[in-house]
Design an enzyme around this catalytic site. Structure first.
Site, PDB file in Angstrom:
ATOM      1  N   ILE A 112      12.629  -7.707  -1.020  1.00 50.61           N
ATOM      2  CA  ILE A 112      12.920  -7.148  -2.385  1.00 50.61           C
ATOM      3  C   ILE A 112      13.381  -5.702  -2.465  1.00 50.61           C
ATOM      4  O   ILE A 112      13.345  -5.198  -3.484  1.00 50.61           O
ATOM      5  CB  ILE A 112      11.325  -7.066  -3.088  1.00 50.61           C
ATOM      6  CG1 ILE A 112      10.443  -6.295  -2.403  1.00 50.61           C
ATOM      7  CG2 ILE A 112      10.919  -8.527  -3.081  1.00 50.61           C
ATOM      8  CD1 ILE A 112       8.837  -6.375  -2.912  1.00 50.61           C
ATOM      9  N   GLY A 113      14.162  -5.311  -1.246  1.00 49.11           N
ATOM     10  CA  GLY A 113      14.717  -4.169  -1.232  1.00 49.11           C
ATOM     11  C   GLY A 113      14.200  -3.518  -0.152  1.00 49.11           C
ATOM     12  O   GLY A 113      14.421  -2.155  -0.219  1.00 49.11           O
TER      13      GLY A 113
ATOM     14  N   ILE B 125       5.614   2.004  13.135  1.00 50.66           N
ATOM     15  CA  ILE B 125       6.859   1.991  12.366  1.00 50.66           C
ATOM     16  C   ILE B 125       7.889   1.088  12.935  1.00 50.66           C
ATOM     17  O   ILE B 125       8.301   1.316  13.926  1.00 50.66           O
ATOM     18  CB  ILE B 125       7.380   3.465  12.016  1.00 50.66           C
ATOM     19  CG1 ILE B 125       6.186   4.141  11.219  1.00 50.66           C
ATOM     20  CG2 ILE B 125       8.510   3.435  11.054  1.00 50.66           C
ATOM     21  CD1 ILE B 125       5.547   3.541  10.022  1.00 50.66           C
TER      22      ILE B 125
ATOM     23  N   GLN C  51      10.470   3.412   1.617  1.00 52.80           N
ATOM     24  CA  GLN C  51       9.228   2.762   0.997  1.00 52.80           C
ATOM     25  C   GLN C  51       8.169   4.051   0.589  1.00 52.80           C
ATOM     26  O   GLN C  51       7.576   3.954  -0.546  1.00 52.80           O
ATOM     27  CB  GLN C  51       8.405   1.712   1.905  1.00 52.80           C
ATOM     28  CG  GLN C  51       9.384   0.375   1.793  1.00 52.80           C
ATOM     29  CD  GLN C  51       9.546  -0.244   0.552  1.00 52.80           C
ATOM     30  OE1 GLN C  51       8.755  -0.506  -0.173  1.00 52.80           O
ATOM     31  NE2 GLN C  51      10.797  -0.167   0.025  1.00 52.80           N
TER      32      GLN C  51
ATOM     33  N   GLY D  42       1.297  -1.498   6.539  1.00 54.13           N
ATOM     34  CA  GLY D  42       2.157  -1.453   5.754  1.00 54.13           C
ATOM     35  C   GLY D  42       2.614  -0.358   5.257  1.00 54.13           C
ATOM     36  O   GLY D  42       1.735   0.632   5.661  1.00 54.13           O
TER      37      GLY D  42
ATOM     38  N   GLU E  14       2.825  -0.014  -0.649  1.00 56.18           N
ATOM     39  CA  GLU E  14       1.828   0.592  -1.513  1.00 56.18           C
ATOM     40  C   GLU E  14       1.263   1.918  -1.118  1.00 56.18           C
ATOM     41  O   GLU E  14       0.935   2.663  -2.077  1.00 56.18           O
ATOM     42  CB  GLU E  14       0.605  -0.482  -1.703  1.00 56.18           C
ATOM     43  CG  GLU E  14       1.206  -1.771  -1.427  1.00 56.18           C
ATOM     44  CD  GLU E  14       1.442  -2.449  -2.786  1.00 56.18           C
ATOM     45  OE1 GLU E  14       1.705  -1.707  -3.865  1.00 56.18           O
ATOM     46  OE2 GLU E  14       1.782  -3.691  -2.726  1.00 56.18           O
TER      47      GLU E  14
HETATM   48 MO1  MOS Z   1       3.005  -5.002  -4.729  1.00 58.89          MO
HETATM   49  S1  MOS Z   1       1.830  -4.735  -6.272  1.00 58.89           S
HETATM   50  O1  MOS Z   1       3.482  -6.511  -4.724  1.00 58.89           O
HETATM   51  O2  MOS Z   1       3.957  -3.712  -5.060  1.00 58.89           O
END
Ligand code: MOS
Length: 750
Positions: free
Chosen positions: A476-477, A636, A645, A709, A712
Site C-alpha cells: 500500500i506504499g 528492521i 513508515q 511492525g 502504526e
Molecule cells: Mo492500519 S489502521 O491498516 O493503518
C-alpha cells in the site's frame, strides 16, 4: 505448528549473508512508479474502451427515498445505464458477516433507506466521465429525512461513564483513586479524521467468458475477492481480483466499497469495461473515517511518583451501517504500571457515516489523552516526564501479568533524550524565547501491539535461476515488494536483481494483506518458510544428481550463496542445477502463523517521541521546529522503507495535534471538510527537522524473522509530544484537538 523455540533457530535472515536485511535498499517498484509504468486501479488499461461510472451520494443523514426521477439522466448524452434501488441488477442481500476476515456481502442500493450522508444511492454509467458526471446531476431525489442523530458530543457523557462488562479492571481503581495523595482528572476530545489517501478508492472491471477481472485499490486482495464474490453471488474462482499498486491505505482500504461492486456489476450488464472512482469529496463520507472521541483520564499517584490508580475511559461514535468505534484505551493495558486500573470504551450510536480503523486505531487517539496526562502528572509531582515514566515502568505486562517478549521503552526514552538534547529543556513553561516565539520541548511514549497472522507464500526458481515470490499480498506504499525481494534474495542466496515479486493477485497463496502493522512480519515469515522448503527441495536435488558437483553430499551442508549451491568449495549455479533437473522449474508453498505458545508473551513495539515547538503568544500559532522519534520495533528489514513508515506516522501525529479534524454539520450528518483545501493536513513547511531512529532489536518471540511492525507505531504518541511541547513553551493546556490558534490563545495563562 511452530513454537517460539523454532523461531529462535538459525535461519538465512539471521545469517544475513549478503547484508540485505536491514539495508536501506531502494524500492523494488520505485523505477516503475517514477516512470509511470505502475498503473493504479483507475489507470489500468482494459482490453477495450471503458465506460465510466459515477455515483450519486445521498444528501441527507438518514431517512427514505420517496421519489427518484432518472428520466433526464437516462436521456442525457452518452448514458448507458442509470441505476437506483428500483432497478439495480439483482445481487446479494445485506447479511451479517461471519467474521472480520471473511467479511460479508456489500450490496449497493439495497433499499430505499438512506443510512448516512453520502451513501451511494444512484449510479450512472456513460461513454465518458464527463457525460456520466453531467447525467448524475440530473437525477432528482425526494427524501423523507429522519430527525438528525449526528451530534455525538451532545450524547457522549464521558464524565459520568459507569463501569461496563467489557472494561479492563485490575485491583480497585475507585478506592485507590479516592485515597491517592496526588490526582489528576481531565477530559480530552479528538475529532473525526479522514484517511485522504493520495489515491481515492477506485476500481475497473471487465468480463471474459464469465470471468471477472477487477482491479481495485485495497489493502487485502483475498478478503476483497471474497466479498465481491459474495455480493455478486458467484464463485470466487471466477474473479481475478488485482491490486498491484496502491496509493495509500491507512486502514481505509481494508474494506470494500460501492466503486468495486458497481464496476463489476455494470461491466457484466453492459458487456464493456467499467471504471468507477470515489471523488475526493465523496470519499470523505462514502468510505470510512476515524470516529471522534471523548476521553476521561484519571491518575492517582504517591508523592514520590508511583502511579497507584489509572483509568482511561473513552466514548466514540458508531453508525447504522457499522458498529465500529474508536477504542482509545486498549494500549493503556500494557504501557505503564499501576496496581489499580480501569480501562474501557463505549460507543454512542449515531446517524453519521460508518467509522473504521485509521492508522494506529486506538493508540493514535488514546495517547493524545494518556500521554498528556502523564506529562501533567509529572509536573504536579515535580518530576521530569521521562523520570516519571521510568518510575512506572512495569516488570511484566501490568494487566495480563505476562512477560514482555522484549520491551525497550526506557532505552527509547534515554537515547531520545540524549540525541534530542532534552537536558536543555526548562521544566517550568514559558522560560525560553526566540524572538517572538516561546519555545518548548515535550515528549511522549509510544506503544503498539504486535500480531502475526496466518499467511502463505509461494517461491519458485526457474531454469534461468530466477526466483519468483508470489503471494496474495499488497503493497500500500509501505515497501512490501522491496522487503519480500530482500527476504527471498537472502533466503535463496541470489541477487535481488534475480528476484521477481508478484503480489496483488487474490488467487495467489493467501495473506490477510496490509494492515495493523502486521503485513511485513506476516507476509515475510511466510516467504521465509517457503524459501526454506525450496532450499530443501533444491539441496535434495543437488546431492542426488550424479552430474552435480554436490553429488552424494550431505543435504544439511548445502549452502545457498552467489546464485548457486555449494558444499565447501564444490559449487554450481542454480541455473545449471535447475535447468538439468527441473527445466520447468520448482515451486513450493510455505506458511506462517503465530507460535503455538506465542500467546504466553505480551508482544508490543515501543517508542519515544520528542518535539520542540515555537508558539507565538500573539497569534496563537504553533510551529513544529524539530522532532525525533526513537523506536524499538524488532528487526528492521529495510532501513529506508521502515523509516518512511515511522516518520509518516509521526507527521500524522503532528497533524492530529495541530491541524487535522473534520467538523460535523449536525443538521445533515456530514463532514464540512470535503477536500484537501478545507480538510487541513500539514505540508512540508509545517514539518521542521524530523528524524526517526530505530534501535537494534530482534524479537525472537514474534516470528522467525525477529521482525515486528512499524506502520502504526510512529503515530502513537507523536501528537501528545507536540501538545506537551506546547505546554512547555507557553503554559497552555488545550485538551481539545487539534490545538488551533484560537483554542491556544484562549488557554494561555495571563
Ligand atoms: Mo492500519 S489502521 O491498516 O493503518
Amino acid at each position: 505448528m511452530s513454537t517460539v523455540e523454532d523461531f529462535q533457530k538459525p535461519n538465512p535472515i539471521k545469517e544475513n549473508r549478503q547484508g540485505l536485511i536491514g539495508k536501506p535498499v531502494d524500492r523494488y517498484d520505485g523505477p516503475l512508479k517514477v516512470s509511470g509504468k505502475a498503473p493504479y486501479a483507475y489507470e489500468v488499461q482494459p482490453p477495450s474502451a471503458p465506460s465510466y461510472g459515477v455515483m450519486v451520494p445521498a444528501g441527507i443523514a438518514q431517512g427514505r427515498i420517496i421519489t427518484i426521477d432518472t428520466a433526464a439522466a437516462e436521456a442525457s448524452p452518452g448514458v448507458k445505464a442509470v441505476w437506483t434501488h428500483l432497478n439495480v441488477p439483482k445481487h446479494a442481500a445485506p447479511a451479517v458477516p461471519v467474521d472480520f476476515w471473511t467479511g460479508g456481502p456489500e450490496p449497493v442500493f439495497a433499499t430505499d433507506r438512506v443510512r448516512y450522508f453520502g451513501e451511494p444511492v444512484a449510479f450512472v454509467c456513460a461513454d465518458t466521465f464527463e457525460n456520466a458526471t453531467a447525467a448524475a446531476q440530473l437525477i432528482a431525489i425526494g427524501y423523507a429525512a429522519d430527525e438528525p442523530n449526528s451530534d455525538f458530543h451532545a450524547k457522549a457523557h464521558v464524565l459520568d461513564i459507569t463501569p461496563g462488562p467489557n472494561d479492563v479492571v485490575v485491583g480497585d481503581f475507585a478506592g485507590a483513586f479516592a485515597e491517592a495523595p496526588v490526582t489528576l482528572d481531565e477530559v480530552w476530545t479528538t475529532p473525526v479524521q479522514n484517511h485522504c489517501q493520495m489515491e481515492p478508492h477506485a476500481s475497473i472491471a471487465w468480463w471474459t467468458d464469465g470471468v471477472c477481472e477487477a482491479h481495485t485499490s485495497c489493502q487485502g486482495v483475498v478478503r476483497t475477492r471474497g466479498i465481491l464474490a459474495m455480493t455478486l453471488e458467484m464463485d470466487k474462482e471466477n474473479i481475478l481480483l488485482r491490486s498491484r499498486y496502491i496509493g495509500g491505505g491507512f486502514g481505509g482500504k481494508m474494506f470494500t466499497y460501492a466503486d468495486l461492486i458497481l464496476a463489476a456489476l455494470a461491466s457484466r450488464e453492459l458487456g464493456c469495461p467499467v471504471k468507477v472512482a470515489f471523488t475526493r469529496q465523496h470519499m470523505m463520507h462514502g468510505t470510512i473515517h476515524r470516529p471522534a472521541t471523548e476521553q476521561r483520564v484519571r491518575l492517582g499517584a504517591t508523592p514520590d511518583g508511583k502511579i497507584t490508580a489509572m483509568s482511561l475511559l473513552g466514548v466514540s461514535h458508531s453508525s447504522e451501517p457499522s458498529p465500529f468505534f474508536e477504542r482509545t484505551s486498549g494500549f493503556a493495558k500494557s504501557l505503564y504500571a499501576s496496581p489499580n486500573r480501569l480501562l474501557g470504551d463505549r460507543s454512542v450510536p449515531t446517524g453519521l457515516p460508518p467509522g473504521g480503523p485509521l492508522r494506529a486505531p486506538g493508540e493514535a487517539s488514546g495517547t493524545l489523552s494518556l500521554e498528556v496526562a502523564m506529562d501533567e502528572m509529572a509536573e504536579k509531582l515535580g518530576l521530569d516526564p521521562i523520570e516519571f515514566r521510568v518510575l512506572n515502568e512495569p516488570e511484566v505486562d501490568p494487566t495480563s501479568g505476562k512477560p514482555f517478549s522484549i520491551r525497550q521503552l526506557v532505552r527509547c526514552m534515554r537515547e531520545g533524550a540524549q540525541t534530542f538534547g532534552w537536558d536543555r529543556r526548562q521544566a517550568a513553561p514559558g522560560q525560553v524565547r526566540d524572538g517572538r516565539w516561546l519555545v518548548g520541548m515535550g515528549m511522549a511514549g509510544a506503544i503498539r501491539g504486535n500480531m502475526l497472522m496466518p499467511a502463505k507464500c509461494s517461491i519458485a526458481v526457474d531454469a534461468d535461476g530466477i526466483v519468483t515470490v508470489r503471494q496474495g499480498m499488497t503493497d500500500i506504499g509501505t515497501g512490501t515488494y522491496t522487503v519480500l525481494a530482500q527476504i527471498a534474495a537472502e533466503t535463496m542466496g541470489v541477487l535481488m536483481s534475480d528476484v521477481r515479486v508478484i503480489i496483488g493477485e487474490a488467487e495467489a497463496p493467501p495473506t490477510p494483506g496490509s494492515g495493523g502493522q502486521f503485513g511485513a512480519a506476516t507476509a515475510g515469515s511466510a516467504a521465509l518458510a517457503a524459501g526454506m522448503k525450496l532450499r530443501h527441495a533444491i539441496a535434495t536435488m543437488a546431492v542426488a544428481d550424479p552430474a552435480s558437483p554436490l553429488h552424494e553430499g550431505v543435504i544439511e551442508e548445502v549452502e545457498f550463496r552467489d546464485g548457486g549451491v555449494a558444499i565447501g568449495n564444490r559449487s554450481e549455479s542454480l541455473k545449471a542445477l535447475i535447468s538439468r533437473n527441473a527445466p520447468e522449474g520448482l515451486d513450493v508453498i510455505g506458511e506462517s502463523a503465530q507460535a503455538s505458545d506465542g500467546g504466553a508473551w505480551s508482544q508490543h513495539t515501543f517508542g519515544a517521541h520528542f518535539a520542540e515547538v515555537g508558539v507565538d503568544p500573539i497569534t496563537g500559532e504553533t510551529r513544529l521546529r524539530r522532532m525525533l522519534g526513537v523506536f524499538a520495533c524488532g528487526r528492521i528489514l529495510n532501513a529506508k522503507t521502515a523509516r518512511s513508515q515511522l516518520t509518516g506516522g509521526m507527521i500524522w501525529g503532528v497533524s492530529s495535534a495541530l491541524h487535522e479534524g473534520n467538523e460535523v454539520d449536525v443538521r445533515f450528518g456530514s463532514f464540512l471538510g470535503q477536500d484537501l483545501a478545507s480538510y487541513l493536513v500539514p505540508v512540508q513547511a509545517d514539518i521542521g527537522e524530523l528524524d526517526a531512529i530505530m534501535l537494534d532489536e530482534v524479537d525472537d518471540i514474534a516470528n522467525p524473522l525477529g521482525v515486528k511492525g512499524v506502520g502504526e507505531l510512529g503515530m502513537a504518541g507523536s501528537g501528545a509530544a507536540v501538545a506537551n511541547a506546547i505546554y512547555n513553551a507557553c503554559g497552555a493546556r488545550v485538551r481539545s484537538y487539534p490545538i488551533t490558534p484560537e483554542k491556544l490563545i484562549a488557554a494561555l495563562p495571563q
